[in-house]
Scaffold this motif. Structure first.
Motif, PDB file in Angstrom:
ATOM      1  N   GLU A 138       0.836  -1.204   0.000  1.00 18.27           N
ATOM      2  CA  GLU A 138       0.000   0.000   0.000  1.00 18.27           C
ATOM      3  C   GLU A 138       0.874   1.259   0.000  1.00 18.27           C
ATOM      4  N   TYR A 139       1.977   1.191   0.755  1.00 18.15           N
ATOM      5  CA  TYR A 139       2.889   2.341   0.807  1.00 18.15           C
ATOM      6  C   TYR A 139       3.443   2.626  -0.594  1.00 18.15           C
ATOM      7  N   LEU A 143       2.859   5.980  -2.840  1.00 18.42           N
ATOM      8  CA  LEU A 143       3.924   6.813  -3.405  1.00 18.42           C
ATOM      9  C   LEU A 143       3.726   7.020  -4.898  1.00 18.42           C
ATOM     10  N   ALA A 144       3.200   5.990  -5.567  1.00 22.64           N
ATOM     11  CA  ALA A 144       3.009   6.064  -7.019  1.00 22.64           C
ATOM     12  C   ALA A 144       1.731   6.821  -7.394  1.00 22.64           C
ATOM     13  N   GLY A 145       0.920   7.161  -6.382  1.00 23.08           N
ATOM     14  CA  GLY A 145      -0.352   7.832  -6.679  1.00 23.08           C
ATOM     15  C   GLY A 145      -1.333   6.895  -7.350  1.00 23.08           C
ATOM     16  N   ALA A 164      12.116   0.874  -6.849  1.00 21.87           N
ATOM     17  CA  ALA A 164      13.383   1.539  -6.491  1.00 21.87           C
ATOM     18  C   ALA A 164      13.337   3.006  -6.904  1.00 21.87           C
ATOM     19  N   GLU A 165      12.785   3.273  -8.089  1.00 19.14           N
ATOM     20  CA  GLU A 165      12.672   4.674  -8.560  1.00 19.14           C
ATOM     21  C   GLU A 165      11.786   5.491  -7.629  1.00 19.14           C
ATOM     22  N   LEU A 166      10.651   4.885  -7.264  1.00 23.11           N
ATOM     23  CA  LEU A 166       9.703   5.589  -6.385  1.00 23.11           C
ATOM     24  C   LEU A 166      10.348   5.919  -5.045  1.00 23.11           C
ATOM     25  N   PHE A 167      11.073   4.946  -4.485  1.00 23.69           N
ATOM     26  CA  PHE A 167      11.715   5.150  -3.186  1.00 23.69           C
ATOM     27  C   PHE A 167      12.794   6.232  -3.293  1.00 23.69           C
ATOM     28  N   ALA A 168      13.570   6.182  -4.380  1.00 25.99           N
ATOM     29  CA  ALA A 168      14.649   7.172  -4.533  1.00 25.99           C
ATOM     30  C   ALA A 168      14.051   8.576  -4.589  1.00 25.99           C
ATOM     31  N   LYS A 169      12.920   8.698  -5.294  1.00 22.72           N
ATOM     32  CA  LYS A 169      12.280  10.016  -5.416  1.00 22.72           C
ATOM     33  C   LYS A 169      11.713  10.489  -4.067  1.00 22.72           C
ATOM     34  N   ALA A 170      11.118   9.549  -3.342  1.00 22.00           N
ATOM     35  CA  ALA A 170      10.460   9.932  -2.079  1.00 22.00           C
ATOM     36  C   ALA A 170      11.447  10.070  -0.921  1.00 22.00           C
ATOM     37  N   HIS A 171      12.467   9.224  -0.896  1.00 26.26           N
ATOM     38  CA  HIS A 171      13.367   9.201   0.278  1.00 26.26           C
ATOM     39  C   HIS A 171      14.734   9.811  -0.006  1.00 26.26           C
TER      40      HIS A 171
END
Ligand code: SF4
Length: 470
Positions: A138-139, A143-145, A164-171
């Motif tokens: 869900e997380y 993040l991906a909307g 990995a892309e989503l996490f890099a952008k968010a974190h």
């Protein structure tokens, strides 16, 4: 969430052309589908448990008012507060009011399909609250909307690279390509969010009338941290989730994980019986439960009643050839797969979702694997009939059905017409043995050949076989 189920065909067509999605969905077949088969084979009483589960769910539904009142009494005795919500708007308003009374700014949330059903996140965010999903899948979709594409694995449609892309952008930091590193990163970020949260919102897999307990099931322990760390815990679930006793809950729990992921039991199964007591160190100071109707009592009194047995295991979608090809987002609302094809028309209206009950081959696998034996194809057929009665399908489809019905009601004429058709197809296709194109079957011949019949109709072959005892 506004339903987009009318666009099922277009979305499914796009999904079929997406190789990344196909690879992700193929993993369900080799993974959870195979795991369920092994788990069922390893448990000699599996079929008997399914029968017991049907009896438990039917009994609870037949006496729903009694068990809900019994649950409310026990839950209240243990210090909890029950709120009854007639529809999504009422449920959202209750949750917002509770958050405001707690002066909440940050809310953590574990997976809840009912929260998705009522569009809770968007509503709370629109009223200034920060909502953080704590289930890993869900997380990721948050993040991906996006919205979840599967009941049990909300992000099954995503690749590791995309995550990995989503996490890099968010974190921040470079994208990590290792799954363990991604999980560790999510854990590190979410731990801080648990500590910041003023309110924790969870779903409830079952409610136990005997003890007034809420049962949550996860594989990550996130429901426990979501409900146990903030001062206020709000659970939200449908009124159909109540079962009479702890023993009944265990029958369903033994089936739930096996049917979902092939596990004997989920990693975390927690029975929450009231808020923290004076002599306890852990737990929320206040516990509220929002019980949502949203059309469930209407379902209880109608021909779709068996659908209320559903324990949201996801097995029907793991085994559905249409879901496995099109993925969950093609269904255009909260509940995907065969169970969604029954539930979505009920919740959003058949006029906004009539393609869904048609998105089935009626192979019957969903019913075969459903732990509570819901007759999903039969229920989808009821919706097809309703859509036909209301004239919702395109004119060509309705004309085709009317034509077929005309012949089907006149068996001698039907046999004569099919004999002629088979003879013609057999004659034209004899040389190649197949047709690469057929004017009235373009949808079929676009992706595969149509075999030329060898001379006799299905009815004739059936009769011949029965005549020879085969
Ligand atoms: S309909 Fe049956 S198989 Fe599908 S999610 Fe519900 S309980 Fe599971």
């Amino acid at each position: 969430m506004e339903p987009t189920s009318l666009a099922f065909r277009e979305r499914a067509t796009r999904a079929l052309a997406d190789p990344v999605l196909s690879t992700a969905l193929a993993r369900l077949e080799t993974g959870w589908q195979a795991a369920r088969a092994r788990a069922a084979a390893d448990l000699p009483e599996f079929e008997a448990l399914r029968d017991a589960a049907v009896a438990i769910r039917d009994h609870a539904l037949a006496h729903l008012d009694f068990y809900l009142e019994a649950f409310e009494r026990r839950f209240t005795e243990r210090g909890g507060v029950v709120h009854w919500a007639r529809d999504a708007a009422e449920a959202r308003a209750i949750v917002l009011e509770l958050c405001r009374a707690a002066r909440a700014r940050t809310v953590t949330k574990s997976k809840s399909m009912v929260a998705e059903e009522i569009g809770l996140n968007a509503f709370l965010e629109a009223h200034g609250l920060r909502v953080i999903e704590t289930d890993l899948g869900e997380y990721i979709v948050q993040l991906a909307g996006e919205v979840p594409s599967h009941l049990v694995g909300p992000a099954v449609h995503m690749t590791r690279e995309r995550i990995a892309e989503l996490f890099a952008k968010a974190h921040g930091g470079p994208p990590k390509q290792d799954s363990a590193a991604l999980v560790a990163e999510a854990r590190r970020v979410l731990r801080q969010r648990y500590l910041e949260a003023d309110v924790g919102i969870t779903g409830a897999n079952f409610l136990i009338a005997e003890t007034g307990s809420i049962v949550t099931v996860t594989n990550e322990g996130n429901a426990e941290l979501t409900q146990g760390l903030p001062k206020l815990h709000i659970a939200i679930t449908g009124i159909e989730k109540v079962v009479p006793t702890v023993e009944d809950a265990f029958v369903l729990l033994r089936l739930l994980a096996r049917s979902a992921t092939g596990q004997e039991f989920s990693a975390y199964t927690t029975f929450l019986t009231g808020p923290k007591r004076p002599d306890e160190r852990d737990g929320p100071e206040a516990m509220h439960l929002v019980l949502l109707d949203n059309g469930r009592t209407r379902m209880l009194g109608g021909p779709m009643r068996a659908m209320l047995r559903c324990i949201r295991c996801g097995a029907c979608m793991n085994h559905c050839p249409v879901y496995l090809a099109a993925g969950g987002h093609a269904y255009g609302w909260v509940y995907p797969g065969p169970m969604g094809s029954v539930l979505t028309p009920h919740f959003v209206g058949i006029e906004k979702s009539w393609p869904l009950p048609n998105a089935s081959t009626f192979c019957g696998r969903c019913e075969e694997v459903c732990p509570v034996r819901i007759p999903l194809p039969g229920l989808m057929r009821l919706w097809r009939e309703e859509a036909h009665r209301r004239g919702l399908a395109p004119p060509a489809a309705r004309f085709g059905l009317a034509l077929w019905a005309f012949f089907a009601r006149r068996p001698p004429l039907y046999r004569f017409a099919t004999r002629i058709a088979v003879a013609l197809l057999g004659a034209f296709g004899r040389r190649r043995g197949r047709f690469a194109r057929l004017p009235f079957a373009r949808g079929w011949t676009e992706s595969r050949d149509f075999p030329a019949p060898e001379g006799s109709t299905f009815t004739a072959q059936w009769r011949a076989r029965r005549g020879t005892g085969r």
